[in-house]
Enzyme design. Structure first.
Site, PDB file in Angstrom:
ATOM      1  N   GLY A   1       0.081 -13.935  -9.409  1.00 16.43           N
ATOM      2  CA  GLY A   1       0.911 -13.264  -8.406  1.00 16.43           C
ATOM      3  C   GLY A   1       2.404 -13.431  -8.613  1.00 16.43           C
ATOM      4  CB  SER A   2       5.038 -13.138  -6.034  1.00 16.51           C
ATOM      5  OG  SER A   2       6.443 -13.182  -5.988  1.00 16.51           O
TER       6      SER A   2
END
Lengths: 136, 413
Positions: free
Chosen positions: A61-62
């Site tokens: 993810g981020s």
């Protein structure tokens, strides 16, 4: 039992293992204000990561996740240490700027959930205690 | 700092603090990462993309970290662009952002401006002028843009965390490991797509869910696989944008290859291991996610990653003469919106009640608690709205989403 891995960020820690076999995104996946895992359907959903030895295979993810780790640390809610199968740069960066001991290339399958661990981030050694020690 | 890396005299001076505290810190981080990942040296980069901008994500701790870095007046050595902020910088009041948040957000942006970062506030730097070429070494954060740059453009970047991308911007260097080396980019599993794909157009929901399934599959064995995908013969820019965002969100991939589409797909030996992904399963998951919110939707958003010109044009065609029944945001870069303004699309869109929210997006804006349920075409947005914002969210393909938003309000609302 003794496990040995690669030091990502040095430092010693001990505590209870919180183990997941799923990748984790700190940004969005963990609330920086209370240290609780938010990702719906994640093995660790609803669990508090503060002061635990957090064990999971890898990040996902981020790329803002590095800052989430930093916020957790500033809020006193960071894990005591992080153990990964393969630590990716987002988690490594978060551990470096937040000074959280981190070791990877550990056989995380050998770590039982709730085991008491001694993490030595100076030499990359993790010891799994046979019996949880009494509070001293 | 102990390291076996070979540094130039200038790099060593930066590390020793000759150029001040900011560059010392930046170099400590880069050399720290390089040492962990066995890099032999630092290499020059041609650009950086810096994430960690929304005050909602940074908090007070992150803001103070950035302001302390900016205090010495050190500025980026290479062109560096910035990720979305927590609000539309011009129109935040109309979009329901409170003044306290706005003042903190401006402090974050002031710090980045002092650090010499261009305040582009977009997650699609490759659509607005920061588009690296084949083989260029760059240091990008923003997981979707990292994946697009490596896979579609064949530029080379690791999944930099926000702070390491900033350190790279300030020093003009990054450590040579991972995605910067051929060996780190080679596919490790063949992913064969079975079944019929929709005709390539703006099938962003479909490709987002396909990427989610591939990303999850590529993590099943406890190590992260790099997929070589077979069975796609045409895919649009927007679909690649959605695919990149979703595979990075659900799988954490920095790169994927699609045979016949992405430039490096044929550069490596074909992996022995293979796995099948069925388009029937993808359609089944889309059907399941379509009504996932289970409650009346009062927030619609398109633009994760930021909308392209073509997507805005399509939205204008679809909403012309219609009215939407709830808060509806289009998120994009301000420079892309300025094209929409000139083409007349903005006027058509705003007449429907849809609002442009530039410089930000639904992942990083402080929307938690403001709405009951959200609809989006983006698999990535759905991940963060349901986790970070705890907002029930349906995933709906673009045209259907506009149809739902344009239905008259139900009596239950």
């Amino acid at each position: 039992m003794i496990l040995t891995g690669r030091v990502i960020y040095p430092g010693k820690a001990q505590g209870i293992a919180l183990v997941s076999h799923q990748a984790l995104s700190f940004f969005g996946g963990v609330d920086p204000e209370n240290g609780i895992v938010l990702e719906s359907g994640h093995e660790l959903e609803g669990q508090l990561i503060a002061n635990k030895i957090l064990v999971f295979p890898s990040g996902k993810g981020s790329t803002v996740g590095s800052y989430t780790l930093y916020r957790l640390k500033q809020n006193g809610l960071a894990p005591a240490a992080i153990l990964n199968a393969e630590c990716e740069p987002i988690i490594a960066t978060g551990c470096i700027i937040s000074e959280i001991p981190c070791i990877d290339r550990i056989e995380i399958a050998k770590i039982p959930n709730n085991a008491y661990l001694f993490v030595n981030g100076e030499n990359g050694v993790v010891e799994i205690a046979q019996v949880s020690p009494q509070t001293s | 700092m102990k390291t076996n890396m070979v540094l130039t005299a200038e790099e060593q001076d930066m590390l020793n603090g000759v150029y001040g505290k900011t560059l010392r810190k930046a170099m400590e981080l880069l050399v720290g990462l390089g040492t962990i990942y066995n890099a032999k040296r630092l290499i020059p980069i041609s650009s950086a993309q810096v994430a960690g901008v929304s005050y909602d994500n940074l908090g007070e701790a992150g803001l103070e970290f950035l302001e302390s870095l900016a205090a010495e007046g050190i500025t980026a050595r290479v062109p560096a662009t910035l990720n979305p902020a927590g609000m539309d910088l011009e129109n935040w009041q109309k979009l329901g952002i409170n003044a306290d948040f706005a003042s903190k957000q401006y402090r974050v942006l002031n710090a980045y401006e002092k650090l010499g970062i261009q305040l582009t506030c977009s997650c699609v730097p490759y659509l607005i002028g920061n588009r690296p070429g084949f083989g260029e070494h760059i240091a990008w954060s923003e997981s979707s843009a990292v994946c697009f740059a490596n896979s579609v453009l064949a530029a080379r970047t690791n999944r930099e965390g926000g702070p390491s991308a900033l350190a790279a911007a300030l020093t003009g260097r990054t450590a040579e490991y991972g995605m910067h080396l051929d060996v780190g980019r080679a596919p490790t599993v063949r992913v064969i797509i079975e079944g019929k794909l929709p005709l390539s157009d703006l099938q962003t929901a479909f490709y987002g869910v396909l990427a989610k399934q591939i990303g999850e599959r590529c993590n099943e064995k406890g190590k992260k696989e790099i997929p070589l995908i077979e069975g796609i013969d045409q895919i649009s820019l927007e679909e690649l944008k959605a695919f990149s965002a979703s595979i990075a969100t659900y799988g954490g991939q920095a790169i994927f290859h699609i045979q016949g589409i992405t430039p490096e797909a044929d550069n490596y030996p074909v992996p022995l291991e293979e796995t099948l992904v069925s388009t029937v399963e993808v359609k089944r998951e889309i059907d399941k996610l379509r009504n996932a919110a289970k409650t009346a939707i009062d927030f619609y958003t398109l633009g994760c990653p930021h909308l392209s010109e073509r997507e805005i044009e399509r939205i204008a065609q679809l909403v012309k003469g219609r009215k939407v029944n709830g808060e509806f945001w289009l998120t994009t870069a301000r420079s892309i919106k300025s094209i929409a303004d000139r083409k007349g699309w903005t006027e058509i869109i705003e007449q429907s009640g849809i609002k442009f929210s530039c410089d930000t997006c639904c992942v990083v804006a402080p929307i938690g608690g403001r709405f009951h349920a959200m609809a989006t075409d983006s698999a990535k947005a759905r991940y963060y709205s349901t986790s970070k914002h705890q907002l029930p969210t349906s995933l709906v393909p673009l045209e259907d989403l506009i149809d739902i938003a344009c239905q008259p309000k139900g009596s239950e609302q």
